[in-house]
Design a protein around this motif. Structure first.
Motif, PDB file in Angstrom:
ATOM      1  N   ARG A 169       0.669  -1.483   0.406  1.00 37.27           N
ATOM      2  CA  ARG A 169       0.091   0.089   0.382  1.00 37.27           C
ATOM      3  C   ARG A 169       0.900   1.313  -0.258  1.00 37.27           C
ATOM      4  O   ARG A 169       0.802   1.986  -1.184  1.00 37.27           O
ATOM      5  N   ARG A 170       1.884   1.317   0.905  1.00 34.96           N
ATOM      6  CA  ARG A 170       2.657   2.082   0.746  1.00 34.96           C
ATOM      7  C   ARG A 170       4.044   2.672  -0.750  1.00 34.96           C
ATOM      8  O   ARG A 170       3.963   3.566  -0.809  1.00 34.96           O
ATOM      9  N   GLU A 171       4.099   1.547  -1.569  1.00 32.21           N
ATOM     10  CA  GLU A 171       4.683   1.550  -2.430  1.00 32.21           C
ATOM     11  C   GLU A 171       3.754   2.761  -3.760  1.00 32.21           C
ATOM     12  O   GLU A 171       4.329   2.935  -4.733  1.00 32.21           O
ATOM     13  N   LEU A 172       2.399   1.398  -3.540  1.00 33.85           N
ATOM     14  CA  LEU A 172       1.829   2.137  -3.812  1.00 33.85           C
ATOM     15  C   LEU A 172       1.190   3.294  -4.235  1.00 33.85           C
ATOM     16  O   LEU A 172       1.276   4.493  -4.574  1.00 33.85           O
ATOM     17  N   ALA A 173       1.088   3.873  -3.205  1.00 37.11           N
ATOM     18  CA  ALA A 173       0.721   5.623  -2.875  1.00 37.11           C
ATOM     19  C   ALA A 173       1.979   6.503  -3.450  1.00 37.11           C
ATOM     20  O   ALA A 173       1.928   7.002  -3.930  1.00 37.11           O
ATOM     21  N   HIS A 174       3.324   5.851  -2.895  1.00 39.85           N
ATOM     22  CA  HIS A 174       4.157   6.691  -3.085  1.00 39.85           C
ATOM     23  C   HIS A 174       4.615   6.809  -4.883  1.00 39.85           C
ATOM     24  O   HIS A 174       4.567   7.368  -5.932  1.00 39.85           O
ATOM     25  N   ALA A 175       4.805   5.363  -5.688  1.00 44.03           N
ATOM     26  CA  ALA A 175       4.023   5.859  -7.124  1.00 44.03           C
ATOM     27  C   ALA A 175       3.218   6.282  -7.659  1.00 44.03           C
ATOM     28  O   ALA A 175       3.708   6.855  -8.399  1.00 44.03           O
ATOM     29  N   LEU A 176       1.903   6.249  -6.549  1.00 47.34           N
ATOM     30  CA  LEU A 176       1.114   7.344  -7.343  1.00 47.34           C
ATOM     31  C   LEU A 176       1.248   8.593  -7.283  1.00 47.34           C
ATOM     32  O   LEU A 176       1.044   9.441  -8.098  1.00 47.34           O
ATOM     33  N   ARG A 177       2.100   9.131  -5.824  1.00 45.22           N
ATOM     34  CA  ARG A 177       2.454  10.981  -5.906  1.00 45.22           C
ATOM     35  C   ARG A 177       2.861  11.198  -6.598  1.00 45.22           C
ATOM     36  O   ARG A 177       2.880  11.630  -7.622  1.00 45.22           O
ATOM     37  N   ARG A 178       4.468  10.479  -7.273  1.00 46.59           N
ATOM     38  CA  ARG A 178       5.387  10.763  -7.920  1.00 46.59           C
ATOM     39  C   ARG A 178       4.930  10.774  -9.677  1.00 46.59           C
ATOM     40  O   ARG A 178       5.948  10.799 -10.691  1.00 46.59           O
ATOM     41  N   ARG A 179       3.947   9.658  -9.530  1.00 50.72           N
ATOM     42  CA  ARG A 179       2.860   9.304 -11.042  1.00 50.72           C
ATOM     43  C   ARG A 179       4.346   8.875 -11.904  1.00 50.72           C
ATOM     44  O   ARG A 179       4.509   8.757 -13.026  1.00 50.72           O
ATOM     45  N   ASP A 180       4.978   7.536 -11.301  1.00 50.17           N
ATOM     46  CA  ASP A 180       5.968   7.005 -12.016  1.00 50.17           C
ATOM     47  C   ASP A 180       5.619   5.165 -12.561  1.00 50.17           C
ATOM     48  O   ASP A 180       4.892   4.299 -12.079  1.00 50.17           O
ATOM     49  N   GLU A 181       5.046   5.859 -13.577  1.00 50.22           N
ATOM     50  CA  GLU A 181       4.507   4.563 -13.994  1.00 50.22           C
ATOM     51  C   GLU A 181       4.854   3.327 -14.376  1.00 50.22           C
ATOM     52  O   GLU A 181       4.535   2.207 -14.863  1.00 50.22           O
ATOM     53  N   LEU A 182       6.321   3.504 -14.084  1.00 47.13           N
ATOM     54  CA  LEU A 182       7.383   2.020 -14.582  1.00 47.13           C
ATOM     55  C   LEU A 182       7.140   1.492 -13.189  1.00 47.13           C
ATOM     56  O   LEU A 182       6.777   0.479 -13.057  1.00 47.13           O
ATOM     57  N   GLU A 183       6.494   2.051 -12.000  1.00 47.46           N
ATOM     58  CA  GLU A 183       7.090   1.287 -11.565  1.00 47.46           C
ATOM     59  C   GLU A 183       4.970   1.100 -10.522  1.00 47.46           C
ATOM     60  O   GLU A 183       5.156   0.479 -10.190  1.00 47.46           O
ATOM     61  N   LEU A 184       3.948   1.701 -11.284  1.00 52.30           N
ATOM     62  CA  LEU A 184       3.069   1.708 -11.378  1.00 52.30           C
ATOM     63  C   LEU A 184       3.040   0.190 -11.772  1.00 52.30           C
ATOM     64  O   LEU A 184       2.121  -0.707 -11.275  1.00 52.30           O
ATOM     65  N   GLU A 185       3.108  -0.105 -13.167  1.00 58.14           N
ATOM     66  CA  GLU A 185       2.709  -1.354 -13.604  1.00 58.14           C
ATOM     67  C   GLU A 185       3.762  -2.384 -13.050  1.00 58.14           C
ATOM     68  O   GLU A 185       2.980  -3.107 -13.527  1.00 58.14           O
ATOM     69  N   ARG A 186       4.438  -2.971 -12.369  1.00 57.73           N
ATOM     70  CA  ARG A 186       5.668  -3.777 -11.511  1.00 57.73           C
ATOM     71  C   ARG A 186       4.443  -3.818 -10.811  1.00 57.73           C
ATOM     72  O   ARG A 186       4.407  -5.187 -10.289  1.00 57.73           O
ATOM     73  N   LEU A 187       3.691  -2.478 -10.103  1.00 57.30           N
ATOM     74  CA  LEU A 187       2.987  -2.861  -8.484  1.00 57.30           C
ATOM     75  C   LEU A 187       1.697  -3.266  -9.354  1.00 57.30           C
ATOM     76  O   LEU A 187       1.490  -4.455  -8.547  1.00 57.30           O
ATOM     77  N   ILE A 188       0.773  -3.024 -10.544  1.00 56.79           N
ATOM     78  CA  ILE A 188       0.263  -3.820 -10.695  1.00 56.79           C
ATOM     79  C   ILE A 188       0.031  -5.535 -10.746  1.00 56.79           C
ATOM     80  O   ILE A 188      -0.504  -6.152 -10.180  1.00 56.79           O
ATOM     81  N   LYS A 189       1.425  -5.462 -11.842  1.00 61.58           N
ATOM     82  CA  LYS A 189       1.673  -7.419 -12.581  1.00 61.58           C
ATOM     83  C   LYS A 189       2.065  -7.841 -11.356  1.00 61.58           C
ATOM     84  O   LYS A 189       0.997  -9.256 -10.857  1.00 61.58           O
ATOM     85  N   ASN A 190       2.511  -7.351  -9.918  1.00 63.61           N
ATOM     86  CA  ASN A 190       2.819  -7.882  -8.657  1.00 63.61           C
ATOM     87  C   ASN A 190       1.718  -8.602  -8.093  1.00 63.61           C
ATOM     88  O   ASN A 190       1.346  -9.619  -7.304  1.00 63.61           O
ATOM     89  N   ALA A 191       0.383  -7.651  -8.062  1.00 65.32           N
ATOM     90  CA  ALA A 191      -0.760  -7.565  -7.218  1.00 65.32           C
ATOM     91  C   ALA A 191      -1.494  -8.741  -8.389  1.00 65.32           C
ATOM     92  O   ALA A 191      -1.919  -9.723  -7.471  1.00 65.32           O
ATOM     93  N   VAL A 192      -1.564  -8.827  -8.837  1.00 66.05           N
ATOM     94  CA  VAL A 192      -2.510  -9.498 -10.022  1.00 66.05           C
ATOM     95  C   VAL A 192      -1.428 -11.069  -9.798  1.00 66.05           C
ATOM     96  O   VAL A 192      -2.638 -12.511  -9.527  1.00 66.05           O
ATOM     97  N   LEU A 193      -0.202 -11.132 -10.059  1.00 65.54           N
ATOM     98  CA  LEU A 193       0.241 -12.898  -9.938  1.00 65.54           C
ATOM     99  C   LEU A 193       0.009 -13.194  -8.526  1.00 65.54           C
ATOM    100  O   LEU A 193      -0.469 -13.747  -8.324  1.00 65.54           O
TER     101      LEU A 193
END
Length: 77
Positions: free
Chosen positions: A30-54
């Motif tokens: 949740r913290r990593e996701l919030a941080h990536a959202l604040r930074r608008r880091d699309e690569l990190e968001l993509e990694r976190l999304i893939k991680n969550a689904v897996l």
């Protein structure tokens, strides 16, 4: 065609539910996701999304820009 390989097509809603479920269950995620959202880091968001689904569904996925944008919109409110 690969033998023994099945392609799964998930809707953006299914992907978002997996991200939300992972976020509820894992404070570090949740913290990593919030941080990536604040930074608008699309690569990190993509990694976190893939991680969550897996982790939640056991399915590796490719994440499109539209899915990233929809998750960003829903999670930011």
């Amino acid at each position: 065609m690969r033998t023994g390989w099945t392609q799964h097509v998930l809707t953006s809603d299914e992907i978002i539910r997996a991200v939300e479920q992972r976020s509820r269950e894992d404070a570090d995620y949740r913290r990593e996701l919030a941080h990536a959202l604040r930074r608008r880091d699309e690569l990190e968001l993509e990694r976190l999304i893939k991680n969550a689904v897996l982790k939640m569904l056991g399915i590796p996925v490719e994440v499109t820009f539209e899915v990233i944008r929809e998750i960003r919109r829903r999670l930011r409110g």
